[in-house]
Design a protein around this motif. Structure first.
Motif, mmCIF file in Angstrom:
data_model
loop_
_atom_site.group_PDB
_atom_site.id
_atom_site.type_symbol
_atom_site.label_atom_id
_atom_site.label_comp_id
_atom_site.label_asym_id
_atom_site.label_seq_id
_atom_site.Cartn_x
_atom_site.Cartn_y
_atom_site.Cartn_z
ATOM 1 N N GLN A 175 5.785 6.619 -4.333
ATOM 2 C CA GLN A 175 4.640 5.617 -4.189
ATOM 3 C C GLN A 175 4.782 4.376 -5.133
ATOM 4 N N GLU A 194 0.888 -1.037 -0.039
ATOM 5 C CA GLU A 194 -0.019 0.085 0.046
ATOM 6 C C GLU A 194 0.813 1.121 0.318
ATOM 7 N N ALA A 195 0.396 2.146 -0.520
ATOM 8 C CA ALA A 195 1.181 3.516 -0.502
ATOM 9 C C ALA A 195 -0.009 4.649 -0.619
ATOM 10 N N THR A 196 0.354 5.675 -0.237
ATOM 11 C CA THR A 196 -0.391 6.803 0.060
ATOM 12 C C THR A 196 -0.482 8.366 -0.593
#
Lengths: 248, 432
Positions: free
Chosen positions: B239, B223-225
């Motif tokens: 990301q 996951e990346a934000t």
């Protein structure tokens, strides 16, 4: 500003004393402000963590995680708080504020630990991390990271104000001391000039009338010098033989 | 009892008239109408108008969503108003800009509820905004305000404690993410990563993906934000690298068009060439325009895209509702609201977002019709519950009852062909 040799040591002594007082007061003050503010920031963060933990119970058990995220996003606006994350009892991250992702050092840490720890996160900085268990830890843990740099800046600003005040008082004290010493040494200088003049037989009493009229030790000494000068000078002795008596 | 109610109504009316004359709060959006200031409003209703309150993104990197949703609604409301309105009243939207930020959304909603005293809240955009507005509905529950058809698929307005203060038309993010996961898993793409907005919207979609994967005993692999408000010019390679290390077979993006377009660009450029899915909220046409305007070989990028939608394709001319939408959009071609128009935004002839706005307005009009000639907020909920198997013209009947406050459940999947989003008919053939 010329200071008599007699008072130079006094002035240096006063400066040293003021310096000692100033430095010791600063050290004590810095220490007190540092520990007090550090404690206050940490206590506040622990309070925020407890608040989030209490508010999270209902959300984790009954509601969507977006409500949990919305809750922590609001706390992120508080100055000094740099990140917040919430894990469940299995260590799974339920909500966090990290961008672009959860740092590896946090992924590798024991997220159930509720002790306050200091962390260095690569690319982010140094942090003090406080934690609070949710539902005594059976529903997870809330972690809040305070930016040490931001906290340090705040503490430094408070300390800077204290030091500025102490330094100002110190400088004012030094100048006042020098002025007072100078004020006290002026009659001594006049007395010295008068005595030298008498010794050289060049002194004119008219120029030192104020000195001779003084009611303090300088005046007494001036009159005494005048007396000694008179008794040692046969020319003056006849004319002013009764002068020392009248001065007493 | 009735006397008391009557007195209260008179007081409210007098107060509202005075407010209108002094502050011009109702006058502003209807500039050009003579004698408007003399209209007497009670609960957002006068002899000539019904006022719906809207706070949405009309500025900032997400404004395309607020503008297009408004344009779709306006196309239908204009049609109704040109036909004489409802019981002689025109339907109007009182608009405020929140730039897709929670705090302005709360301020605007307070204004709409307390000062403007609108009939209902309608046309809201976004999860982080709506999530923060919901407590206001509970605070003023005695005044019976309802949030009608917000442009968000998040759960907070669909469940306790705020579910009773809102009605939704669109399918939820859980349904959208669930459908995407089901289809990816079915074609063997079980390693799914998530790129999401670091706020309530992103978390809502993230939770949807997590729940959908858990059905298959799977976890998201990475996951990346990104921060809300990220522009297309932003660099999102970090990301991309985070997600690349987890070697996903598909990435589901929960974001708005500017950031998601930037992610698509950097992902493809960075060698992350897997299907990249977006939810309906992304604003598909806005995303596509950013890619096409910035990349010479835009097909190299868009061939990886699969976007879920909560309304059918506006190219589907077999559906009467879509035909009607196309006709009204051509006929009225609604403009950007004048007070938010800085000549920097180019509208789209057609879009999924404006189609959703159109359908929202169509259903809202039907509900207002059922509220009757003397509309009161108190009657709004009952009017919604009276909607049973209502035909919006999209092949999906709409029904509401006390246990069902969401009208539609269907999720559609689209891919880009010849520069247009078209229905995806064969997942395996497209992404295997």
């Amino acid at each position: 500003m010329k200071i008599t040799k007699l008072f130079q040591r006094t002035v240096f002594g006063i400066i040293a004393l003021f310096g000692l007082i100033g430095i010791s007061t600063s050290v004590l003050s810095i220490n007190a402000v540092d520990s007090h503010l550090s404690y206050e920031y940490q206590a506040n963060s622990e309070g925020h963590a407890r608040t989030i933990a209490d508010a999270s119970v209902d959300i984790i058990l009954n509601r969507d995680l977006s409500s949990l995220q919305s809750l922590i996003d609001q706390f992120l606006k508080i100055q000094g708080i740099e990140y917040i994350y919430i894990t469940n009892e299995n260590g799974e991250f339920l909500a966090h504020t990290f961008v672009p992702g959860i740092p590896q050092s946090i992924l590798d840490s024991d997220v159930s630990n509720t002790e306050t720890v200091q962390r260095t996160i690569r690319g982010m900085g140094d942090f003090v991390e406080v934690a609070s268990p949710i539902l005594a830890g059976v529903a997870g843990t809330v972690h809040i990271g305070m930016d040490l740099e931001s906290v340090s800046m705040k503490i430094q600003a408070a300390i800077g104000a204290q030091v500025y005040l102490i330094a100002s008082v110190f400088l004012i004290g030094i100048f006042a001391a020098i002025w007072f010493v100078n004020f006290a040494s002026k009659p001594i200088e006049q007395l010295q000039t008068y005595a030298v003049g008498l010794a050289k037989k060049e002194s004119d009493d008219g120029n030192f009338a104020k000195l001779l009229e003084r009611k303090d030790e300088a005046g007494d000494l001036a009159r005494l010098f005048q007396y000694f000068s008179t008794v040692s000078d046969p020319e003056k002795l006849g004319k002013e033989s009764d002068q020392p008596e009248s001065s007493n | 009892m009735s006397k008391t109610r009557s007195n209260r109504t008179n007081l409210t009316s007098r107060r509202t008239v005075l407010k209108s004359l002094l502050a011009g709060s109702v006058v502003a959006p209807f500039a050009g109408r003579s004698l408007v200031a003399q209209e007497v409003f009670s609960e957002g209703v006068s002899d000539n108008q019904i006022v719906l309150g809207t706070s949405a993104a009309f500025s900032g990197p997400t404004r395309g969503l607020g503008i297009e949703l408004y344009r779709g609604s306006t196309a239908y409301f204009t049609h109704v108003n040109e036909g004489g309105g409802l019981f002689g009243r025109e339907i109007r939207q009182q608009l405020y800009d929140d730039s897709y930020q929670p705090d302005p959304a709360v301020t605007n909603t307070t204004q709409l509820m307390v000062e403007d005293d609108v009939f209902a809240l309608f046309g809201y955009v976004g999860t982080p905004t709506v999530t923060r507005v919901l407590p206001l509905l509970k605070k003023f529950q005695d005044r019976k305000f309802m949030l009608m058809f917000p442009f968000t698929g998040a759960q907070p307005q669909r469940e306790f404690p705020y579910g009773d203060f809102a009605f939704n038309l669109r399918a939820s993010y859980r349904q959208e993410t669930g459908g995407l996961v089901d289809n990816f898993v079915e074609i063997g793409r079980e390693r799914i990563g998530v790129f999401y907005q670091a706020d309530a919207y992103g978390r809502s979609g993230w939770a949807g993906v997590r729940a959908a994967l858990s059905k298959y005993n799977l976890n998201m692999v990475g996951e990346a934000t990104y921060r809300r408000g990220t522009k297309f010019t932003a660099n999102l390679r970090e990301q991309v690298e985070i997600l690349k290390t987890s070697q996903p077979q598909a990435v589901i993006c929960i974001g708005a068009y500017a950031a998601c377009a930037a992610f698509l660009r950097d992902a493809v450029d960075g060698g992350l060439q897997v299907p990249i899915a977006n939810l309906s909220f992304v604003g598909s046409e806005n995303l596509l325009k950013l890619i096409e305007d910035s990349q010479e070989n835009s097909e190299d990028y868009t061939k990886h895209l699969v976007n879920s939608q909560v309304v059918p394709s506006y190219t589907d001319d077999t559906l009467p509702g879509v035909i009607e939408y196309n006709e009204f959009m051509s006929r009225y071609n609604p403009a950007v609201p004048e007070k938010f128009d800085d000549d920097q935004y180019t509208t789209f002839d057609r879009s999924f977002v404006s189609l959703e706005g159109f359908l929202n307005a169509k259903l809202m009009t039907e509900i207002l019709r059922r509220v009757g000639a003397n509309p009161r907020r108190l009657d709004l909920e009952e009017a919604v519950f009276s909607i049973k198997d209502f035909d919006l013209g999209i092949g999906e009947p709409v029904s509401f009852d006390t246990n069902r406050r969401q009208g539609l459940d269907r999720v559609y999947y689209t891919v880009v062909e010849d520069g247009v989003f078209v229905p995806l008919r064969n997942w395996k053939g497209t992404f295997s």
